[in-house]
Design a protein around this motif. Sequence first.
Motif, mmCIF file in Angstrom:
data_model
loop_
_atom_site.group_PDB
_atom_site.id
_atom_site.type_symbol
_atom_site.label_atom_id
_atom_site.label_comp_id
_atom_site.label_asym_id
_atom_site.label_seq_id
_atom_site.Cartn_x
_atom_site.Cartn_y
_atom_site.Cartn_z
ATOM 1 N N ILE A 131 3.646 15.965 -6.002
ATOM 2 C CA ILE A 131 2.999 16.818 -5.006
ATOM 3 C C ILE A 131 1.478 16.733 -5.129
ATOM 4 O O ILE A 131 0.803 16.248 -4.222
ATOM 5 N N ASN A 132 0.903 17.196 -6.260
ATOM 6 C CA ASN A 132 -0.554 17.146 -6.424
ATOM 7 C C ASN A 132 -1.090 15.735 -6.202
ATOM 8 O O ASN A 132 -2.040 15.526 -5.428
ATOM 9 N N ASN A 133 -0.500 14.762 -6.872
ATOM 10 C CA ASN A 133 -0.927 13.373 -6.733
ATOM 11 C C ASN A 133 -0.138 12.655 -5.645
ATOM 12 O O ASN A 133 -0.613 11.683 -5.061
ATOM 13 N N GLY A 134 1.044 13.186 -5.341
ATOM 14 C CA GLY A 134 1.901 12.541 -4.359
ATOM 15 C C GLY A 134 1.283 12.471 -2.973
ATOM 16 O O GLY A 134 1.446 11.469 -2.260
ATOM 17 N N VAL A 135 0.574 13.517 -2.552
ATOM 18 C CA VAL A 135 -0.045 13.488 -1.229
ATOM 19 C C VAL A 135 -1.081 12.374 -1.132
ATOM 20 O O VAL A 135 -1.267 11.772 -0.060
ATOM 21 N N TYR A 136 -1.741 12.069 -2.250
ATOM 22 C CA TYR A 136 -2.724 10.979 -2.248
ATOM 23 C C TYR A 136 -2.031 9.618 -2.265
ATOM 24 O O TYR A 136 -2.493 8.668 -1.615
ATOM 25 N N ARG A 137 -0.930 9.515 -2.992
ATOM 26 C CA ARG A 137 -0.180 8.261 -2.982
ATOM 27 C C ARG A 137 0.324 7.949 -1.584
ATOM 28 O O ARG A 137 0.374 6.779 -1.178
ATOM 29 N N ALA A 138 0.670 8.992 -0.839
ATOM 30 C CA ALA A 138 1.111 8.780 0.547
ATOM 31 C C ALA A 138 -0.078 8.522 1.468
ATOM 32 O O ALA A 138 -0.130 7.518 2.175
ATOM 33 N N GLY A 139 -1.042 9.420 1.457
ATOM 34 C CA GLY A 139 -2.141 9.353 2.413
ATOM 35 C C GLY A 139 -3.069 8.183 2.232
ATOM 36 O O GLY A 139 -3.666 7.705 3.201
ATOM 37 N N LEU A 140 -3.215 7.710 0.998
ATOM 38 C CA LEU A 140 -4.119 6.595 0.738
ATOM 39 C C LEU A 140 -3.371 5.301 0.452
ATOM 40 O O LEU A 140 -3.947 4.338 -0.054
#
Length: 248
Positions: A131-140
Amino acid sequence: MILGLKDFDSKEAERARKPVTVVSPRMGTLGWPFANVDNFAGADIDTLYNSEHVKDLYFKVDPDYQGRFTVPILWDKKAHTIVNNESSEIIRILNTAFNDFLPTDKASLNFYPENLRTDIDEVNGWIFENINNGVYRAGLATTQTAYVKGVADVFEALDKVEKLLDGKDFLVGNQLTEADIRLFVTTIRFDVAYVGHFKCNLRTIRDGYPAIHRWMRQLYWNNDAFKSTTDFDHIKALYYWSNPFPLR
């Protein structure tokens, strides 16, 4: 602890005593600016050194520094150096390191109690990764495959949190812990930024996760520490101004 305090007028002295200095959310090619460079509402100037950007503090500590210029920074005003720049470690430091200087009611607060540490660490682990890092793995993500995997991880973890919070006010131990604090910073940004900008849009928190939404609202409205440190204008400016489009 603040050098040159006697040289400030009363208003400047009060600003210098602020325990937190907030940068402008409009991060440009030179990194995070202070208010004297970009006077965005809610941003502060660096009252210690009048730095223009966060990078100036890193170079003050090490003129040959070649890493990233990240925030938050825990700064030592006496030694003029960075104590720590990792949020997960700073939250642990602030939990106990300054208790001797605090009034009893504040020193007694403990967001990482020994009897709950195993459970907190376990919850923190998968929430950070997905979640915390997951949104960045998805968005970037730079490939469609990586994006699809990232989004799936985010929503599988949110589904797990939803079940965990069903009928509960807190993630661990029926009390506020650092696990709640660490999850809050992502969920409060989720509908505002990650749904649209990072394309984490299978569901919103507001419409798709009633237990998470209730938990988040209770933290925001019932504990001023959450509300007073949340600035939706800063959140939107960071993601939609500093990153005008996803890298994917």
